[in-house]
Design a protein around this motif. Structure first.
Motif, PDB file in Angstrom:
ATOM      1  N   LEU A 141      -5.450  -2.990   0.520  1.00  0.00           N
ATOM      2  CA  LEU A 141      -5.794  -1.671   1.046  1.00  0.00           C
ATOM      3  C   LEU A 141      -6.131  -1.752   2.535  1.00  0.00           C
ATOM      4  CD1 LEU A 141      -6.151   1.271   0.238  1.00  0.00           C
ATOM      5  CD2 LEU A 141      -8.524   0.772  -0.335  1.00  0.00           C
ATOM      6  N   THR A 142      -6.878  -2.780   2.917  1.00  0.00           N
ATOM      7  CA  THR A 142      -7.204  -2.966   4.342  1.00  0.00           C
ATOM      8  C   THR A 142      -5.946  -3.188   5.165  1.00  0.00           C
ATOM      9  OG1 THR A 142      -9.349  -3.931   3.749  1.00  0.00           O
ATOM     10  CG2 THR A 142      -8.515  -4.372   5.964  1.00  0.00           C
ATOM     11  N   ALA A 143      -5.036  -4.016   4.657  1.00  0.00           N
ATOM     12  CA  ALA A 143      -3.794  -4.290   5.385  1.00  0.00           C
ATOM     13  C   ALA A 143      -2.932  -3.040   5.504  1.00  0.00           C
ATOM     14  CB  ALA A 143      -3.027  -5.411   4.685  1.00  0.00           C
ATOM     15  N   ALA A 144      -2.861  -2.240   4.431  1.00  0.00           N
ATOM     16  CA  ALA A 144      -2.024  -1.038   4.460  1.00  0.00           C
ATOM     17  C   ALA A 144      -2.590   0.023   5.400  1.00  0.00           C
ATOM     18  CB  ALA A 144      -1.885  -0.477   3.049  1.00  0.00           C
ATOM     19  N   LEU A 145      -3.913   0.186   5.408  1.00  0.00           N
ATOM     20  CA  LEU A 145      -4.530   1.185   6.283  1.00  0.00           C
ATOM     21  C   LEU A 145      -4.500   0.774   7.749  1.00  0.00           C
ATOM     22  CD1 LEU A 145      -7.635   2.194   4.109  1.00  0.00           C
ATOM     23  CD2 LEU A 145      -5.506   3.479   4.447  1.00  0.00           C
ATOM     24  N   ARG A 146      -4.363  -0.515   8.006  1.00  0.00           N
ATOM     25  CA  ARG A 146      -4.291  -1.031   9.385  1.00  0.00           C
ATOM     26  C   ARG A 146      -2.952  -1.725   9.615  1.00  0.00           C
ATOM     27  NH1 ARG A 146      -9.285  -0.938   7.532  1.00  0.00           N
ATOM     28  NH2 ARG A 146     -11.038  -0.461   8.938  1.00  0.00           N
ATOM     29  N   ASP A 152      -4.078  -6.657   9.408  1.00  0.00           N
ATOM     30  CA  ASP A 152      -2.849  -6.712   8.614  1.00  0.00           C
ATOM     31  C   ASP A 152      -2.147  -8.050   8.785  1.00  0.00           C
ATOM     32  OD1 ASP A 152      -0.706  -5.974   7.019  1.00  0.00           O
ATOM     33  OD2 ASP A 152       0.355  -5.008   8.669  1.00  0.00           O
ATOM     34  N   HIS A 153      -2.045  -8.518  10.027  1.00  0.00           N
ATOM     35  CA  HIS A 153      -1.368  -9.795  10.275  1.00  0.00           C
ATOM     36  C   HIS A 153      -2.120 -10.961   9.618  1.00  0.00           C
ATOM     37  CE1 HIS A 153       1.733  -8.176  12.813  1.00  0.00           C
ATOM     38  NE2 HIS A 153       0.856  -7.620  13.647  1.00  0.00           N
ATOM     39  N   ARG A 218       0.713  -9.013  -1.767  1.00  0.00           N
ATOM     40  CA  ARG A 218       1.977  -8.658  -1.110  1.00  0.00           C
ATOM     41  C   ARG A 218       2.593  -7.415  -1.742  1.00  0.00           C
ATOM     42  NH1 ARG A 218       6.260 -13.370  -0.934  1.00  0.00           N
ATOM     43  NH2 ARG A 218       4.670 -14.205   0.480  1.00  0.00           N
ATOM     44  N   SER A 219       2.615  -7.360  -3.071  1.00  0.00           N
ATOM     45  CA  SER A 219       3.215  -6.215  -3.749  1.00  0.00           C
ATOM     46  C   SER A 219       2.416  -4.941  -3.517  1.00  0.00           C
ATOM     47  CB  SER A 219       3.314  -6.504  -5.253  1.00  0.00           C
ATOM     48  OG  SER A 219       3.706  -5.352  -5.971  1.00  0.00           O
ATOM     49  N   LEU A 220       1.094  -5.032  -3.676  1.00  0.00           N
ATOM     50  CA  LEU A 220       0.255  -3.841  -3.539  1.00  0.00           C
ATOM     51  C   LEU A 220       0.269  -3.317  -2.116  1.00  0.00           C
ATOM     52  CD1 LEU A 220      -1.593  -1.917  -5.014  1.00  0.00           C
ATOM     53  CD2 LEU A 220      -3.507  -3.459  -4.558  1.00  0.00           C
ATOM     54  N   VAL A 227       3.443   4.641  -0.334  1.00  0.00           N
ATOM     55  CA  VAL A 227       2.801   5.850  -0.855  1.00  0.00           C
ATOM     56  C   VAL A 227       2.071   6.597   0.251  1.00  0.00           C
ATOM     57  CG1 VAL A 227       1.083   6.721  -2.491  1.00  0.00           C
ATOM     58  CG2 VAL A 227       2.599   4.869  -3.161  1.00  0.00           C
ATOM     59  N   LEU A 228       1.423   5.856   1.163  1.00  0.00           N
ATOM     60  CA  LEU A 228       0.691   6.503   2.259  1.00  0.00           C
ATOM     61  C   LEU A 228       1.607   7.325   3.160  1.00  0.00           C
ATOM     62  CD1 LEU A 228      -1.813   3.675   3.275  1.00  0.00           C
ATOM     63  CD2 LEU A 228      -2.410   5.939   2.394  1.00  0.00           C
ATOM     64  N   SER A 229       2.885   6.955   3.223  1.00  0.00           N
ATOM     65  CA  SER A 229       3.830   7.694   4.069  1.00  0.00           C
ATOM     66  C   SER A 229       4.541   8.812   3.306  1.00  0.00           C
ATOM     67  CB  SER A 229       4.883   6.732   4.638  1.00  0.00           C
ATOM     68  OG  SER A 229       5.620   6.106   3.587  1.00  0.00           O
ATOM     69  N   ALA A 230       4.173   9.030   2.051  1.00  0.00           N
ATOM     70  CA  ALA A 230       4.827  10.063   1.253  1.00  0.00           C
ATOM     71  C   ALA A 230       4.385  11.454   1.699  1.00  0.00           C
ATOM     72  CB  ALA A 230       4.513   9.857  -0.231  1.00  0.00           C
ATOM     73  N   ASP A 231       5.208  12.450   1.417  1.00  0.00           N
ATOM     74  CA  ASP A 231       4.924  13.819   1.855  1.00  0.00           C
ATOM     75  C   ASP A 231       3.688  14.389   1.175  1.00  0.00           C
ATOM     76  OD1 ASP A 231       7.143  13.742   3.475  1.00  0.00           O
ATOM     77  OD2 ASP A 231       8.480  14.668   1.993  1.00  0.00           O
ATOM     78  N   PHE A 232       3.470  14.056  -0.097  1.00  0.00           N
ATOM     79  CA  PHE A 232       2.334  14.657  -0.801  1.00  0.00           C
ATOM     80  C   PHE A 232       1.004  14.186  -0.222  1.00  0.00           C
ATOM     81  CE2 PHE A 232       2.466  10.676  -3.137  1.00  0.00           C
ATOM     82  CZ  PHE A 232       1.149  10.437  -3.467  1.00  0.00           C
ATOM     83  N   VAL A 233       0.974  12.967   0.343  1.00  0.00           N
ATOM     84  CA  VAL A 233      -0.250  12.494   0.984  1.00  0.00           C
ATOM     85  C   VAL A 233      -0.520  13.299   2.257  1.00  0.00           C
ATOM     86  CG1 VAL A 233      -1.371  10.518   2.084  1.00  0.00           C
ATOM     87  CG2 VAL A 233      -0.012  10.194   0.018  1.00  0.00           C
TER      88      VAL A 233
END
Length: 339
Positions: A141-146, A152-153, A218-220, A227-233
């Motif tokens: 979650l931290t990597a995806a939000l950043r 992330d790196h 890696r998968s999550l 999902v964060l880039s989806a339109d519903f978000v």
């Protein structure tokens, strides 16, 4: 008004009724594989073990045994029968009593030997899953939000490093840190005092979790970014829905579906890792029983461990498939095949 409420309740009930068969099919598809997988494991283990050089009867009696004594023991154990006859007898035991016979060394039932040690091994497996999730979810979650940031790196390096570390080496490092230096947890074995059994399983479970967490991270992470880039978000954010609600109820739930399936696929690795770390930590579980039986050429016990582990892998895979289907928003809305 009452008519509309009644219609809504009827529609909701019909949706739940339509959802149940799909969930059962998702889990049942995995359970249906138990018989062929079990049969494949039985055949493979039976013949592969007999390809290993050495006579079990001679190993049981020792180096000073006379040829007559060895011959008598072979006849008693049924090892003098043709290989096909041994195999048919073995299949009969498996599919009628779900047992692989008695131990050639102790004479005890394989089923009793395995079930006696199963709680310890299953405890390590359960704790390892909990630890792996607790490690993977915050980091992913931290990597995806950043995304593409420093955090992330750094987090993206973890899977590469974690997947390259042998489990026995991770276990030794954990012993040196938490048991020898910090003295927080016991070195090995399973204690008898209040809470000691659980404390004894923490380090073995953590060692397995460290090996299991990298592919989950890696998968999550990849699913969360998608999902964060989806339109519903974007729509939820525009509607000023609280960020925590978006992440927990919508983003994490949607991203967790492939990760749960991946966790089910990695069940074999999880169980295999548990058997290895038991030896490192001196825990008298199924792994220790397996290694002892391999060393003594105790065919029935080795076959029994392989059989029960294979069935457990199929069951866990089926449960993960059912859970993924339960979390699938298309299934919850009644959208999918056959709707």
């Amino acid at each position: 008004m009452e008519d509309r409420e009644a219609a809504a309740r009827t529609q909701s009930a019909s949706t739940r009724a339509a959802r149940l068969p799909r969930l059962l099919r998702a889990a049942g598809g995995g359970l249906a594989r138990i018989v062929p997988v079990t049969l494949g494991v039985v055949v493979a283990v039976f013949f592969l073990l007999r390809m290993v050089p050495g006579d079990p009867a001679a190993m049981i009696l020792g180096e000073r045994a006379t040829p007559q004594a060895i011959s008598e023991l072979r006849a008693k154990l049924g090892l003098d029968q043709p290989l096909w006859q041994q195999f048919l007898d073995f299949l009969g035991q498996v599919f009628t009593r779900f047992d692989t016979g008695n131990s050639l060394v102790t004479g005890a039932s394989t089923r009793e030997l395995v079930f006696e040690r199963a709680p310890i091994s299953l405890g390590i497996v359960g704790l390892a899953v909990v630890f792996a999730v607790l490690i993977a979810v915050p980091l992913a979650l931290t990597a995806a939000l950043r995304k593409d940031g420093i955090a992330d790196h750094v987090i993206r390096v973890i899977p590469a490093v974690g997947m390259g570390m042998p489990l026995f080496w991770v276990g030794l490092l954990l012993i040196l840190l938490f048991a020898v230096r910090l003295r927080w947890l016991p070195v090995g074995g399973v204690g008898d005092g209040p809470g000691e059994p659980l404390r004894s399983l923490v380090l073995p479970a953590l060692a397995v979790a460290i090996g299991l967490a990298p592919p989950l991270i890696r998968s999550l992470r990849a699913q969360l970014i998608e999902v964060l880039s989806a339109d519903f978000v974007t729509t939820l954010r525009a509607a000023r829905v609280p960020r925590r609600t978006i992440l927990v109820r919508h983003v994490l739930r949607g991203a967790a579906i492939p990760t749960i399936a991946l966790l089910g696929v990695n069940t074999a690795y999880l169980i295999g890792g548990t058997l290895v770390v038991e030896k490192v930590f001196g825990i008298n579980g199924i792994g220790t029983l397996l290694f002892q039986s391999i060393g003594s050429r105790d065919f029935p016990v080795v076959q029994g461990v392989a059989l029960y582990c294979a069935v457990l892998v199929v069951i866990v895979t089926a449960v993960s498939s059912g859970l993924s289907a339960l979390l699938d928003p298309r299934l919850r809305r009644g959208i999918g095949a056959g709707s």
